[in-house]
Design a protein around this motif. Structure first.
Motif, PDB file in Angstrom:
ATOM      1  N   HIS A 191       1.029   4.438  -2.645  1.00  0.00           N
ATOM      2  CA  HIS A 191       0.972   5.886  -2.383  1.00  0.00           C
ATOM      3  C   HIS A 191       2.145   6.592  -3.068  1.00  0.00           C
ATOM      4  O   HIS A 191       1.981   7.677  -3.628  1.00  0.00           O
ATOM      5  CB  HIS A 191       0.988   6.164  -0.878  1.00  0.00           C
ATOM      6  CG  HIS A 191      -0.379   6.132  -0.247  1.00  0.00           C
ATOM      7  ND1 HIS A 191      -1.402   6.967  -0.646  1.00  0.00           N
ATOM      8  CD2 HIS A 191      -0.900   5.366   0.754  1.00  0.00           C
ATOM      9  CE1 HIS A 191      -2.491   6.720   0.077  1.00  0.00           C
ATOM     10  NE2 HIS A 191      -2.220   5.747   0.933  1.00  0.00           N
ATOM     11  N   SER A 196      -0.353   9.418   6.123  1.00  0.00           N
ATOM     12  CA  SER A 196      -1.790   9.132   5.997  1.00  0.00           C
ATOM     13  C   SER A 196      -2.359   8.866   7.374  1.00  0.00           C
ATOM     14  O   SER A 196      -1.712   9.137   8.389  1.00  0.00           O
ATOM     15  CB  SER A 196      -1.977   7.922   5.075  1.00  0.00           C
ATOM     16  OG  SER A 196      -1.507   6.775   5.729  1.00  0.00           O
ATOM     17  N   ASP A 228      -6.821   7.000  -0.565  1.00  0.00           N
ATOM     18  CA  ASP A 228      -6.689   5.649  -1.078  1.00  0.00           C
ATOM     19  C   ASP A 228      -7.454   5.499  -2.394  1.00  0.00           C
ATOM     20  O   ASP A 228      -8.584   5.954  -2.513  1.00  0.00           O
ATOM     21  CB  ASP A 228      -7.223   4.647  -0.046  1.00  0.00           C
ATOM     22  CG  ASP A 228      -6.292   4.560   1.155  1.00  0.00           C
ATOM     23  OD1 ASP A 228      -5.164   5.098   1.081  1.00  0.00           O
ATOM     24  OD2 ASP A 228      -6.692   3.942   2.162  1.00  0.00           O
ATOM     25  N   HIS A 255       0.823  -1.223   0.000  1.00  0.00           N
ATOM     26  CA  HIS A 255       0.000   0.000   0.000  1.00  0.00           C
ATOM     27  C   HIS A 255       0.858   1.275   0.000  1.00  0.00           C
ATOM     28  O   HIS A 255       0.544   2.258  -0.680  1.00  0.00           O
ATOM     29  CB  HIS A 255      -0.918  -0.037   1.230  1.00  0.00           C
ATOM     30  CG  HIS A 255      -1.876   1.089   1.307  1.00  0.00           C
ATOM     31  ND1 HIS A 255      -3.010   1.178   0.529  1.00  0.00           N
ATOM     32  CD2 HIS A 255      -1.878   2.206   2.087  1.00  0.00           C
ATOM     33  CE1 HIS A 255      -3.656   2.293   0.823  1.00  0.00           C
ATOM     34  NE2 HIS A 255      -2.994   2.935   1.769  1.00  0.00           N
TER      35      HIS A 255
HETATM   36 ZN    ZN Z   1      -3.474   4.955   2.347  1.00  0.00          ZN
END
Ligand code: ZN
Ligand code: KG4
Length: 377
Positions: free
Chosen positions: A120, A148, A344, A116
């Motif tokens: 980003h 985040s 996201d 993840h």
């Molecule tokens: Zn995120």
């Protein structure tokens, strides 16, 4: 080349179709089924609620992106499926990962697992508007600040896929600090965008909040002390009858006594309670941005990267964007995602997947497992 991206690591069910033509990215489809409304009443993401919502939404979302069986007749010819396999909430990750595995098996399409955080980082390459011009290349070495609701990490990137962690938060993430401060102030969830909106009308110097870890060398962060300082400040203002009591204000977590409020100076103009909240928001934003920017700038001074990347939900914060843009050396290229891609989304997962596909990093569907604490480095 066509890649289907799938992202379900937290509270957004996202799928996207990315076309890569001569090294250029074209966002063919991009859908995010956000769950913020569902979690609002709890003031934070409830894992079981999130997982149920993912389960109900994932197939309808993918069907909107790919309505017919790929690789048949005139249907979409899909080259890979890229899915977020971690880090994140395990019950959320599992829905995306198991769906991607089933599709890879049924459609006989290669599978790619994406971290993840890496997603980003690659969000800065998504063209804006979709299908339009690219936002520029990443020149190496690069440094990324990924901020985040779940992450605050400074990462040195030597080349595609080569990461070194410079520092991360020891406790809360910066976005979490924004969100918990918002909750203490009785603002709607998530607190980050709300605080930032109100901060624009407030005085950032009204309250003196601590800047945790700035005095220490290295690139680690800590936000739980600041969170507690904010709580103490709000309590002090309530005791002085400057703020009404009754808002939920005590977040769970350890109390850091060494990080108390450094002193309250009354707001410059004796305005309304709304003005006081705006001033509080501006001071909170100022403290968080100060820490993030100063740590980033010392990392830039030490490693002299060719590119600096700002990514993650908190990258949508205007003050952070502006502060870094003003202070970064002109020789460092500053890349940041368009606002909609800070949050996201599955386009960033597909872009990260593309760079893995170039290195032939595919994984068989029966080998892939979701991993809640998968570390990029
Ligand atoms: Zn995120
Ligand atoms: O990347 P993201 O969508 O999800 C995670 O992976 O956590 O980031 C969400 C976080 C939330 O904490 C939210 O409050 C924060 O990003 N955020 C902001 C702003 N917009 C979103 N924080 C500060 N200022 C903003 N404008």
């Amino acid at each position: 080349m066509l890649i289907l991206g799938i992202e379900t690591s937290c509270d957004d069910t996202a799928a996207a179709l990315l076309e890569i033509k001569g090294g250029r990215f074209l966002v063919r489809k991009n859908l995010v089924a956000a769950q913020a409304q569902l979690h609002k009443k709890y003031g934070g993401v409830v894992p079981e609620v999130a997982a149920r919502a993912h389960l109900e939404t994932i197939i309808p979302v993918i069907k909107k992106i790919i309505p017919s069986f790929p690789r048949r007749g005139k249907g979409v010819v899909l080259d890979a499926i890229a899915v977020t396999a971690g880090p994140g909430l395990i019950t959320s990750l599992l829905i995306g990962v198991e769906t991607a595995k089933a599709l890879s098996f049924a459609w006989n399409v290669p599978l790619i697992k994406v971290n993840h955080i890496e997603g980003h980082i690659y969000s800065v390459l998504i063209p804006s508007p979709p299908g339009g011009e690219g936002r520029g290349n990443i020149y190496f070495p690069a440094i990324a600040l990924v901020v985040s609701g779940g992450h605050t990490e400074l990462i040195l990137i030597k080349n595609h896929g080569q990461y070194k962690l410079l520092g991360r938060t020891r406790d809360d993430a910066a976005g979490e600090c924004f969100d918990k401060a918002g909750k203490m102030l009785g603002l709607p969830y998530p607190g980050g965008p709300e605080i930032s909106k109100r901060a624009a009308k407030g005085n950032p110097l009204a309250f003196n909040l601590p800047r945790p870890m700035l005095a220490e060398p290295g690139f680690e962060f800590s936000f739980s002390g600041l969170k507690n300082a904010i709580r103490l400040l709000i309590e002090e203002l309530e005791n002085k009858k400057m703020l009404p009591r009754g808002r939920p204000r005590r977040p769970r977590g350890p109390l850091y006594l060494d990080n108390r409020v450094q002193g309250v100076s009354p707001p410059q103009k004796a305005g309304s309670k709304q003005q006081l909240i705006d001033d509080l928001c501006a001071s909170i934003e100022h403290a968080i941005v100060d820490v993030l920017a100063q740590k980033s700038l010392s990392a830039v001074a030490k490693y002299k990267p060719k590119t600096f990347i700002l990514a993650g939900g908190v990258a949508a914060n205007n003050k952070l964007r502006q502060t870094l843009s003003d202070a970064l050396p002109k020789s460092t290229r500053f890349l940041l995602p368009e606002n909609q891609y800070c949050m996201d989304n599955a386009v960033m997962i597909a872009v990260a997947g593309y760079f893995q596909a170039k290195r032939k990093k595919f994984i068989k569907y029966d080998k892939l497992k979701a991993k809640a604490d998968w570390e990029l480095v």
